[in-house]
Scaffold this motif. Structure first.
Motif, short mmCIF file in Angstrom:
data_model
loop_
_atom_site.label_atom_id
_atom_site.label_comp_id
_atom_site.label_asym_id
_atom_site.label_seq_id
_atom_site.Cartn_x
_atom_site.Cartn_y
_atom_site.Cartn_z
N THR A 1 58.46 -14.56 51.70
CA THR A 1 59.01 -13.31 51.18
C THR A 1 59.91 -13.55 49.98
OG1 THR A 1 58.89 -12.28 53.36
CG2 THR A 1 60.40 -11.29 51.79
N ALA A 2 60.78 -14.53 50.07
CA ALA A 2 61.69 -14.83 48.96
C ALA A 2 60.90 -15.23 47.71
CB ALA A 2 62.66 -15.94 49.35
N ARG A 3 59.86 -16.04 47.90
CA ARG A 3 59.08 -16.49 46.75
C ARG A 3 58.35 -15.32 46.10
NH1 ARG A 3 54.72 -21.05 47.83
NH2 ARG A 3 53.65 -19.30 48.84
N ALA A 4 57.71 -14.47 46.91
CA ALA A 4 56.97 -13.34 46.35
C ALA A 4 57.91 -12.33 45.70
CB ALA A 4 56.13 -12.66 47.44
N HIS A 5 59.05 -12.10 46.31
CA HIS A 5 59.97 -11.10 45.76
C HIS A 5 60.54 -11.52 44.42
CE1 HIS A 5 63.81 -8.77 45.49
NE2 HIS A 5 62.99 -7.80 45.87
N THR A 6 60.69 -12.83 44.21
CA THR A 6 61.24 -13.31 42.95
C THR A 6 60.18 -13.57 41.89
OG1 THR A 6 61.22 -15.58 43.76
CG2 THR A 6 63.26 -14.34 44.01
N GLN A 7 58.89 -13.65 42.29
CA GLN A 7 57.86 -14.06 41.33
C GLN A 7 56.77 -13.02 41.11
OE1 GLN A 7 56.30 -17.93 42.34
NE2 GLN A 7 58.31 -18.89 42.36
N ALA A 8 56.47 -12.19 42.10
CA ALA A 8 55.33 -11.28 41.98
C ALA A 8 55.70 -9.99 41.25
CB ALA A 8 54.79 -10.94 43.38
N PRO A 9 54.76 -9.41 40.51
CA PRO A 9 55.02 -8.10 39.89
C PRO A 9 55.26 -7.04 40.96
CG PRO A 9 53.10 -9.16 38.90
CD PRO A 9 53.46 -9.97 40.11
N GLY A 10 56.10 -6.06 40.62
CA GLY A 10 56.36 -4.96 41.54
C GLY A 10 57.17 -5.35 42.76
N PRO A 11 58.33 -6.02 42.59
CA PRO A 11 59.12 -6.41 43.75
C PRO A 11 59.62 -5.20 44.53
CG PRO A 11 60.40 -6.69 41.73
CD PRO A 11 58.99 -6.38 41.31
N LEU A 12 59.60 -5.31 45.87
CA LEU A 12 60.04 -4.21 46.72
C LEU A 12 61.28 -4.60 47.53
CD1 LEU A 12 56.70 -2.68 48.11
CD2 LEU A 12 58.17 -1.81 46.28
N SER A 13 61.12 -5.49 48.52
CA SER A 13 62.25 -5.84 49.38
C SER A 13 62.28 -7.33 49.64
CB SER A 13 62.14 -5.10 50.72
OG SER A 13 63.11 -5.57 51.64
N PRO A 14 63.46 -7.96 49.56
CA PRO A 14 63.56 -9.39 49.84
C PRO A 14 63.75 -9.70 51.32
CG PRO A 14 65.68 -8.57 49.13
CD PRO A 14 64.74 -7.39 49.08
N ASP A 15 63.74 -8.67 52.17
CA ASP A 15 64.11 -8.84 53.57
C ASP A 15 62.89 -8.94 54.48
OD1 ASP A 15 66.85 -8.54 52.92
OD2 ASP A 15 66.59 -6.36 52.88
N VAL A 16 63.08 -9.64 55.59
CA VAL A 16 62.12 -9.63 56.70
C VAL A 16 62.65 -8.66 57.74
CG1 VAL A 16 61.01 -10.98 58.51
CG2 VAL A 16 61.38 -11.98 56.24
N HIS A 17 61.77 -7.83 58.28
CA HIS A 17 62.17 -6.77 59.20
C HIS A 17 61.57 -6.99 60.58
CE1 HIS A 17 63.44 -4.45 55.64
NE2 HIS A 17 62.33 -4.91 55.09
N LEU A 18 62.30 -6.55 61.59
CA LEU A 18 61.80 -6.45 62.96
C LEU A 18 61.37 -5.00 63.17
CD1 LEU A 18 61.48 -7.47 65.93
CD2 LEU A 18 63.85 -6.72 66.27
N VAL A 19 60.10 -4.82 63.54
CA VAL A 19 59.57 -3.47 63.75
C VAL A 19 59.21 -3.32 65.22
CG1 VAL A 19 57.93 -1.72 62.97
CG2 VAL A 19 58.58 -3.60 61.43
N THR A 20 59.82 -2.34 65.87
CA THR A 20 59.50 -2.05 67.27
C THR A 20 58.75 -0.73 67.34
OG1 THR A 20 61.65 -0.96 67.58
CG2 THR A 20 61.49 -3.31 68.14
N PHE A 21 57.96 -0.57 68.41
CA PHE A 21 57.11 0.61 68.55
C PHE A 21 57.42 1.34 69.86
CE2 PHE A 21 54.82 -2.35 65.88
CZ PHE A 21 54.36 -1.54 64.85
N THR A 22 57.43 2.66 69.77
CA THR A 22 57.53 3.46 70.98
C THR A 22 56.16 3.50 71.65
OG1 THR A 22 56.95 5.52 69.85
CG2 THR A 22 59.28 4.90 69.88
N THR A 23 56.10 4.10 72.82
CA THR A 23 54.82 4.20 73.53
C THR A 23 53.81 5.05 72.78
OG1 THR A 23 55.74 6.05 74.79
CG2 THR A 23 55.85 3.85 75.80
N THR A 24 54.29 5.91 71.88
CA THR A 24 53.39 6.75 71.08
C THR A 24 53.01 6.08 69.77
OG1 THR A 24 55.26 7.91 70.05
CG2 THR A 24 54.33 8.85 72.09
N GLY A 25 53.52 4.87 69.52
CA GLY A 25 53.17 4.15 68.31
C GLY A 25 54.10 4.38 67.14
#
Length: 310
Positions: free
Chosen positions: A252-276
């Motif tokens: 993530t750090a490499r892509a965020h600093t080198q790729a066109p169109g940077p979005l977020s430098p962070d890694v996220h934890l995504v949890t899901f409810t029973t409905t998705g």
């Protein structure tokens, strides 16, 4: 022998100082040939009269070089002059033509897009919440390679929620290019394709079911959207989440600093409810400018995981 040159211009990473000088010189020459008297300042070419404070309203484009620098870093140095000529000729043609007409059929043409909040004037988006920390979900259209965003969907005769519903429905229909990465027994999914690939994080349940072909949604995943054409995912099953997090942070750090169109430098934890329904949490927290620790949410999750699922 290995040498490392440190970039001296933070706006034009990942180019080295000599590469920055060459890119700026090529860009200024091309724009001058196209009829614009511009100067370089802080990652952009700006009309000379504006920069010299002679005329703040002087006509002429303001052309950012950040994404060009990231793209041209991948090109052969011998091809840079033609690459720069083509880039600015196309960019100035689009500016001359103006924004495309509003979509004739928003239900078919709107596509939801992730956009960094900091890339837009604050008063334009003050009433819009982040859908992912630091990122907004904006209805957009794609014509050839031109993306037009609609921050006021009433221009289309739609409310924001109606436009967003159409954009998400069309985003779900898009396809991804999937590559499975494995390192020391840790698996990551790397999705690429086009400038809407990272936006597929907005329909992460569809990505998990259709692209990763999971019969059931997991309780949690790690996900990163470092740049607009890249989505990284690790499905959490056991304590391999820890080495997976390390690998994700690196990619993530490499892509965020080198790729066109940077979005977020962070890694996220995504949890899901029973409905998705997904909820995005931080996966890490900063304990100092150079030190990261696991977030409270990830620490809590880890206590319930097995050492390894076989």
């Amino acid at each position: 022998m290995t040498t490392t040159e440190t970039p001296t211009d933070p706006h034009l990473s990942p180019l080295t100082a000599p590469q920055v000088d060459r890119l700026v010189a090529l860009a200024l020459t091309t724009c001058r040939e196209l009829g614009f008297d511009l100067q370089y300042e802080a990652g952009a070419l700006i009309p000379a009269a504006v920069l010299d404070a002679l005329d703040p309203d002087a006509p002429g484009p303001i052309l950012g070089l950040t994404n060009l620098a990231r793209a041209i870093a991948q090109e052969d140095p011998d091809d840079w002059p033609q690459f720069v000529d083509t880039h600015f000729a196309e960019l100035l043609r689009r500016l001359d033509e103006g924004a495309p007409d509003p979509p004739d059929d928003p239900a078919r043409e709107l596509i939801q897009r992730l956009v960094p909040r900091t890339s837009l004037p604050p008063h334009w988006v003050a009433d819009r919440p982040d859908v992912i920390p630091g990122l907004l979900s904006v209805p957009a259209t794609l014509h050839d390679t031109t993306v037009t965003m609609y921050l006021d969907p009433t221009d289309l005769g739609l409310t924001w929620s109606a436009a967003e519903a159409l954009g998400l429905a069309n985003l779900r229909r898009r396809a991804d290019h999937l590559e499975l990465l494995e390192e020391d027994g840790v698996q990551l999914a790397r999705l690429t394709g086009d400038s809407f690939t990272a936006s597929r994080a907005l329909v992460l349940d569809t990505v998990l079911r259709e692209t990763l072909q999971l019969p059931d949604l997991p309780s949690a995943v790690l996900a990163a959207v470092p740049a607009r054409d890249l989505l990284l995912i690790h499905v959490i099953r056991d304590l391999k989440v820890l080495p997976a997090l390390g690998l994700l942070l690196h990619l993530t750090a490499r892509a965020h600093t080198q790729a066109p169109g940077p979005l977020s430098p962070d890694v996220h934890l995504v949890t899901f409810t029973t409905t998705g329904h997904p909820t995005w949490h931080p996966a890490t927290t900063s304990t100092s400018p150079t030190t990261l620790a696991l977030s409270t949410q990830l620490t809590t999750l880890i206590t319930s995981l097995p050492a390894e699922v076989r």
